[in-house]
Every structure is written in C-alpha cells, then in structure tokens.
Design a protein around this motif. Structure first.
Motif, PDB file in Angstrom:
ATOM      1  N   PHE A 158       0.379  14.918  -7.316  1.00 60.40           N
ATOM      2  CA  PHE A 158       1.564  14.146  -7.688  1.00 60.40           C
ATOM      3  C   PHE A 158       1.525  12.716  -7.181  1.00 60.40           C
ATOM      4  CE2 PHE A 158       5.867  12.614  -6.719  1.00 60.40           C
ATOM      5  CZ  PHE A 158       6.394  12.604  -8.004  1.00 60.40           C
ATOM      6  N   TRP A 159       1.188  12.552  -5.909  1.00 58.50           N
ATOM      7  CA  TRP A 159       1.303  11.209  -5.316  1.00 58.50           C
ATOM      8  C   TRP A 159       0.108  10.929  -4.421  1.00 58.50           C
ATOM      9  CZ3 TRP A 159       5.107   7.903  -6.745  1.00 58.50           C
ATOM     10  CH2 TRP A 159       5.140   6.677  -6.086  1.00 58.50           C
ATOM     11  N   ASP A 160      -0.498   9.778  -4.607  1.00 57.79           N
ATOM     12  CA  ASP A 160      -1.636   9.352  -3.808  1.00 57.79           C
ATOM     13  C   ASP A 160      -1.249   8.048  -3.121  1.00 57.79           C
ATOM     14  OD1 ASP A 160      -4.075   8.969  -2.691  1.00 57.79           O
ATOM     15  OD2 ASP A 160      -5.211   8.821  -4.544  1.00 57.79           O
ATOM     16  N   ASP A 161      -0.944   8.128  -1.822  1.00 59.90           N
ATOM     17  CA  ASP A 161      -0.392   6.995  -1.085  1.00 59.90           C
ATOM     18  C   ASP A 161      -1.438   6.442  -0.111  1.00 59.90           C
ATOM     19  OD1 ASP A 161       1.438   5.159  -0.272  1.00 59.90           O
ATOM     20  OD2 ASP A 161       2.719   6.554   0.820  1.00 59.90           O
ATOM     21  N   PRO A 162      -2.026   5.283  -0.400  1.00 57.76           N
ATOM     22  CA  PRO A 162      -3.082   4.745   0.462  1.00 57.76           C
ATOM     23  C   PRO A 162      -2.605   4.523   1.899  1.00 57.76           C
ATOM     24  CG  PRO A 162      -2.953   3.534  -1.608  1.00 57.76           C
ATOM     25  CD  PRO A 162      -1.746   4.421  -1.559  1.00 57.76           C
ATOM     26  N   ILE A 163      -3.446   4.862   2.848  1.00 58.35           N
ATOM     27  CA  ILE A 163      -3.157   4.644   4.265  1.00 58.35           C
ATOM     28  C   ILE A 163      -3.857   3.356   4.710  1.00 58.35           C
ATOM     29  CG2 ILE A 163      -3.491   5.525   6.609  1.00 58.35           C
ATOM     30  CD1 ILE A 163      -3.356   8.353   5.384  1.00 58.35           C
ATOM     31  N   SER A 164      -3.086   2.440   5.269  1.00 56.21           N
ATOM     32  CA  SER A 164      -3.638   1.161   5.708  1.00 56.21           C
ATOM     33  C   SER A 164      -3.166   0.845   7.120  1.00 56.21           C
ATOM     34  CB  SER A 164      -3.196   0.026   4.764  1.00 56.21           C
ATOM     35  OG  SER A 164      -3.626   0.255   3.448  1.00 56.21           O
ATOM     36  N   LEU A 165      -3.858  -0.081   7.744  1.00 57.28           N
ATOM     37  CA  LEU A 165      -3.440  -0.570   9.058  1.00 57.28           C
ATOM     38  C   LEU A 165      -2.368  -1.638   8.870  1.00 57.28           C
ATOM     39  CD1 LEU A 165      -3.910  -0.681  12.168  1.00 57.28           C
ATOM     40  CD2 LEU A 165      -5.535  -2.541  11.709  1.00 57.28           C
ATOM     41  N   TYR A 166      -1.306  -1.561   9.681  1.00 54.81           N
ATOM     42  CA  TYR A 166      -0.237  -2.562   9.628  1.00 54.81           C
ATOM     43  C   TYR A 166      -0.038  -3.173  11.006  1.00 54.81           C
ATOM     44  CZ  TYR A 166       0.842  -0.862   4.991  1.00 54.81           C
ATOM     45  OH  TYR A 166       0.758  -0.534   3.661  1.00 54.81           O
ATOM     46  N   VAL A 167       0.130  -4.496  11.005  1.00 55.75           N
ATOM     47  CA  VAL A 167       0.373  -5.221  12.251  1.00 55.75           C
ATOM     48  C   VAL A 167       1.677  -5.993  12.114  1.00 55.75           C
ATOM     49  CG1 VAL A 167      -2.095  -5.424  12.695  1.00 55.75           C
ATOM     50  CG2 VAL A 167      -0.901  -7.294  11.514  1.00 55.75           C
ATOM     51  N   TYR A 168       2.178  -6.489  13.229  1.00 55.82           N
ATOM     52  CA  TYR A 168       3.434  -7.229  13.223  1.00 55.82           C
ATOM     53  C   TYR A 168       3.195  -8.710  12.938  1.00 55.82           C
ATOM     54  CZ  TYR A 168       1.727  -7.694  18.036  1.00 55.82           C
ATOM     55  OH  TYR A 168       0.944  -7.893  19.149  1.00 55.82           O
ATOM     56  N   GLU A 169       4.267  -9.390  12.583  1.00 56.27           N
ATOM     57  CA  GLU A 169       4.198 -10.818  12.298  1.00 56.27           C
ATOM     58  C   GLU A 169       3.716 -11.580  13.533  1.00 56.27           C
ATOM     59  OE1 GLU A 169       7.135 -14.299  10.457  1.00 56.27           O
ATOM     60  OE2 GLU A 169       7.966 -12.439  11.269  1.00 56.27           O
ATOM     61  N   GLY A 170       2.718 -12.437  13.354  1.00 54.15           N
ATOM     62  CA  GLY A 170       2.173 -13.211  14.459  1.00 54.15           C
ATOM     63  C   GLY A 170       0.966 -12.574  15.126  1.00 54.15           C
ATOM     64  N   HIS A 171       0.626 -11.358  14.783  1.00 56.30           N
ATOM     65  CA  HIS A 171      -0.555 -10.714  15.358  1.00 56.30           C
ATOM     66  C   HIS A 171      -1.811 -11.423  14.848  1.00 56.30           C
ATOM     67  CE1 HIS A 171      -3.636  -7.661  16.122  1.00 56.30           C
ATOM     68  NE2 HIS A 171      -2.802  -7.142  17.006  1.00 56.30           N
ATOM     69  N   PRO A 172      -2.851 -11.583  15.695  1.00 53.59           N
ATOM     70  CA  PRO A 172      -4.068 -12.288  15.268  1.00 53.59           C
ATOM     71  C   PRO A 172      -4.683 -11.744  13.981  1.00 53.59           C
ATOM     72  CG  PRO A 172      -4.100 -11.941  17.634  1.00 53.59           C
ATOM     73  CD  PRO A 172      -2.904 -11.216  17.123  1.00 53.59           C
ATOM     74  N   LEU A 173      -4.611 -10.421  13.775  1.00 49.05           N
ATOM     75  CA  LEU A 173      -5.207  -9.838  12.572  1.00 49.05           C
ATOM     76  C   LEU A 173      -4.387 -10.142  11.320  1.00 49.05           C
ATOM     77  CD1 LEU A 173      -6.366  -6.332  13.870  1.00 49.05           C
ATOM     78  CD2 LEU A 173      -7.776  -8.348  13.437  1.00 49.05           C
ATOM     79  N   ALA A 174      -3.146 -10.564  11.499  1.00 46.66           N
ATOM     80  CA  ALA A 174      -2.306 -10.882  10.341  1.00 46.66           C
ATOM     81  C   ALA A 174      -2.861 -12.080   9.570  1.00 46.66           C
ATOM     82  CB  ALA A 174      -0.877 -11.161  10.793  1.00 46.66           C
ATOM     83  N   LYS A 175      -3.555 -12.973  10.249  1.00 53.07           N
ATOM     84  CA  LYS A 175      -4.100 -14.167   9.597  1.00 53.07           C
ATOM     85  C   LYS A 175      -5.336 -13.833   8.773  1.00 53.07           C
ATOM     86  CE  LYS A 175      -2.448 -17.404  13.126  1.00 53.07           C
ATOM     87  NZ  LYS A 175      -2.830 -18.444  14.127  1.00 53.07           N
ATOM     88  N   PHE A 237      -1.606   2.762  11.655  1.00 51.82           N
ATOM     89  CA  PHE A 237      -1.995   3.165  10.308  1.00 51.82           C
ATOM     90  C   PHE A 237      -0.804   3.898   9.676  1.00 51.82           C
ATOM     91  CE2 PHE A 237      -6.135   2.539  12.181  1.00 51.82           C
ATOM     92  CZ  PHE A 237      -6.880   2.002  11.139  1.00 51.82           C
ATOM     93  N   LEU A 238      -0.400   3.441   8.481  1.00 49.83           N
ATOM     94  CA  LEU A 238       0.771   4.001   7.815  1.00 49.83           C
ATOM     95  C   LEU A 238       0.517   4.139   6.317  1.00 49.83           C
ATOM     96  CD1 LEU A 238       3.476   1.752   9.505  1.00 49.83           C
ATOM     97  CD2 LEU A 238       3.204   4.216   9.890  1.00 49.83           C
ATOM     98  N   PRO A 239       1.172   5.110   5.657  1.00 45.73           N
ATOM     99  CA  PRO A 239       1.109   5.190   4.189  1.00 45.73           C
ATOM    100  C   PRO A 239       1.865   4.025   3.567  1.00 45.73           C
ATOM    101  CG  PRO A 239       2.584   6.862   5.062  1.00 45.73           C
ATOM    102  CD  PRO A 239       1.926   6.235   6.244  1.00 45.73           C
ATOM    103  N   ALA A 240       1.323   3.475   2.486  1.00 42.74           N
ATOM    104  CA  ALA A 240       1.851   2.235   1.914  1.00 42.74           C
ATOM    105  C   ALA A 240       3.287   2.360   1.433  1.00 42.74           C
ATOM    106  CB  ALA A 240       0.952   1.785   0.760  1.00 42.74           C
ATOM    107  N   LEU A 241       3.629   3.512   0.858  1.00 37.69           N
ATOM    108  CA  LEU A 241       4.960   3.646   0.267  1.00 37.69           C
ATOM    109  C   LEU A 241       6.079   3.434   1.276  1.00 37.69           C
ATOM    110  CD1 LEU A 241       6.512   4.359  -2.313  1.00 37.69           C
ATOM    111  CD2 LEU A 241       6.414   6.750  -1.611  1.00 37.69           C
TER     112      LEU A 241
END
Length: 297
Positions: A158-175, A237-241
């Motif tokens: 039914f549903w395929d929800d990609p799992i990605s890494l999420y960081v907060y605003e201002g984190h070095p990886l955000a750039k 790491f969180l599901p995109a939805l």
C-alpha cells in the motif's frame, strides 16, 4: 511469466533476504532460489548479487522492480474482484498502525466518505500484532500493518515511505544536503524505532561501522523524535511522510546518505480473503495517487 516468480522477487526486495521471503511465503529457501533463477532465465538478466551473506539488487533488478510490483498488485486486485462477495456494508471497521493513522488516513477517510456517503467508518489504532488478531477474530474488516504473518489474509503493498536522515536548521549537514554513514557516526543520534523488518535494514547499515553510532535518545514515537531534532538534541532517520510539514517550514532538513538509499518503511493493506473488494480497490487507487504526488492534501 510465472506470477509466483515475480512474487518471490518482490518479497525478497521487501524483506531483504531469500530466507525471510521464504518464511513469509511459506515455502522453502531453495524454492525461492529456484523461482528467482527461473525469472532470471525468462528475463535473460541477473537480478541479485550475493555479497557474502548479504544480497544486493542489480541495476537490471532495480529497473524491473516497479514493473514487477505493478504486475503483482494488478494480479492481486483481479483475484480479489473474482473472490468478492460484492456487497457494501453499512459500516467499515479499519485498523491501522499509529503512523498511518496520523499521516495517511485523514485523507483516505474523507475520500472514502465521498465515494460511499452512506457508510460509517470506524478507526482502530493499534500495533501490528494486535491488528492481526482483531482481523482474525473479525473485530475489524481490514488493516494497515507492517508485515503479513498469516496465509488466510490477502495482502496488498500500500505505502512505500522512504527513510531519510533529518537534521535541524543550522546544522552543518543542512548546507551540504548529503553525507556518508561515517560522517554521522559521531553525531548525537535520535534513533526512532518502530520494530518493523524494514527498519532492520537500517540497523544492518550501522553494523558495518567499526564503532557503534552515538545514540543519545532511543524513542518509539515519531512526534517525540521530530521534536528532539527540532530542539537540536540530535539528528534522526525518519520516514518522509511524517516530516512534510516540518520540511516545508524549514524546521527539518533532509540529508541524503548514500548507504541508506532505497531503505523505506512499507505498509501493507490486509483483509480476509475475498472480502471488501470495493473498498480495497478504492484505497489502493487513492494510496497510489497520493504517493504519485508525494503529499497529503
């Protein structure tokens, strides 16, 4: 082309191993291997590479996968139509895991109500194992769950929800917007754990590191995990939805990690064989439309 061979191919990709696919399909591991070999001969293409105890889908396999999933889904929908009793009940009792209940069902229920205005809808939110028992005892009519454990159920991807890494605003990886698994091994990590087989694929990525990740918080609730990241307690790491609103507002920033590409959280729609065909058809069509847009409206 044998539908059982295609089924084996799709299930191996879904569960990440020949052995697990065999368990779920209630057949032996050699039978699964034989089905893949037969499919590879039909396609004249190798679908999987073996890397020690692990398997990896080839480029040809990745090209064929969306077509295999579509073939299997169309077959299952056709089978359901033939088995359907053809009646529309006055009430539809839907079971769902927490994440689907929070992020998918509000839209689905509204769509169902428009199509079936005289039907009342009752939602039960519970863990997968509880929903399976409720469906077996006919306390609910269908369910959205993480896995299928009983052959009496008809199951549909039914549903395929990609799992990605999420960081907060201002984190070095955000750039940069991208990182390797080694880049984050010393980062404070909020680890959301839903206990599904899909999530185990993420565990296996971390097992390849020389040292374990710095897991500061281990949580089983998506909202808790998101708030910890937003408050700069770590990255996760969180599901995109579950992150759409926070990404749109800039509170969470997705980061591409090469080693975790292709890992997703998958939900199946299950029902007792031959029941509620009309509802299931509507749900599958609506779910596919939502995923095509990648947003809930």
């Amino acid at each position: 082309m044998n539908i059982e061979n295609i089924e084996a191919f799709v299930y191996i990709n879904h569960y990440g191993s020949f052995n697990k696919a065999a368990d779920v399909l209630y057949i032996s591991q050699p039978t699964v291997t034989a089905r893949i070999q037969s499919l590879e001969r039909e396609l004249d293409s190798k679908l999987f590479d073996r890397l020690g105890r692990q398997i990896q889908m080839t480029d040809k396999g990745k090209q064929f996968l969306p077509y295999a999933e579509q073939i299997l889904q169309v077959y299952q929908k056709g089978k359901l139509q033939l088995q359907s009793k053809g009646t529309i009940p006055n009430e539809l009792r839907i079971g769902s895991t927490v994440s689907v209940s929070n992020y998918v069902l509000p839209h689905l229920l509204i769509h169902l109500k428009h199509k079936y205005p005289h039907v009342q809808f009752k939602l039960t939110t519970a863990p997968t194992d509880d929903l399976i028992e409720k469906l077996k005892s006919k306390d609910i009519d269908l369910a959205f769950i993480r896995k299928v454990v009983n052959p009496v159920f008809q199951s549909y991807p039914f549903w395929d929800d990609p799992i990605s890494l999420y960081v907060y605003e201002g984190h070095p990886l955000a750039k940069t917007g991208q990182a390797s698994i080694r880049d984050i091994r010393k980062e404070p990590l909020v680890f959301f754990e839903c206990g599904s087989l899909d999530w185990m694929r993420l565990h296996r990525v971390f097992e390849n590191l020389e040292q374990p990740p710095d897991i500061v918080y281990h949580v089983d609730n998506l909202e808790t995990a998101k708030k910890l990241v937003i408050r700069k307690a770590g990255i996760c790491f969180l599901p995109a939805l579950s992150t759409q609103e926070e990404v749109e507002s800039g509170k969470l920033i997705p980061v591409e990690v090469a080693e975790t590409a292709g890992i997703s959280l998958r939900t199946n729609l299950i029902t007792l064989n031959g029941e509620n065909a009309g509802f299931i058809d509507t749900l599958l069509e609506t779910g596919a439309a939502i995923q095509g847009n990648r947003q809930i409206v």
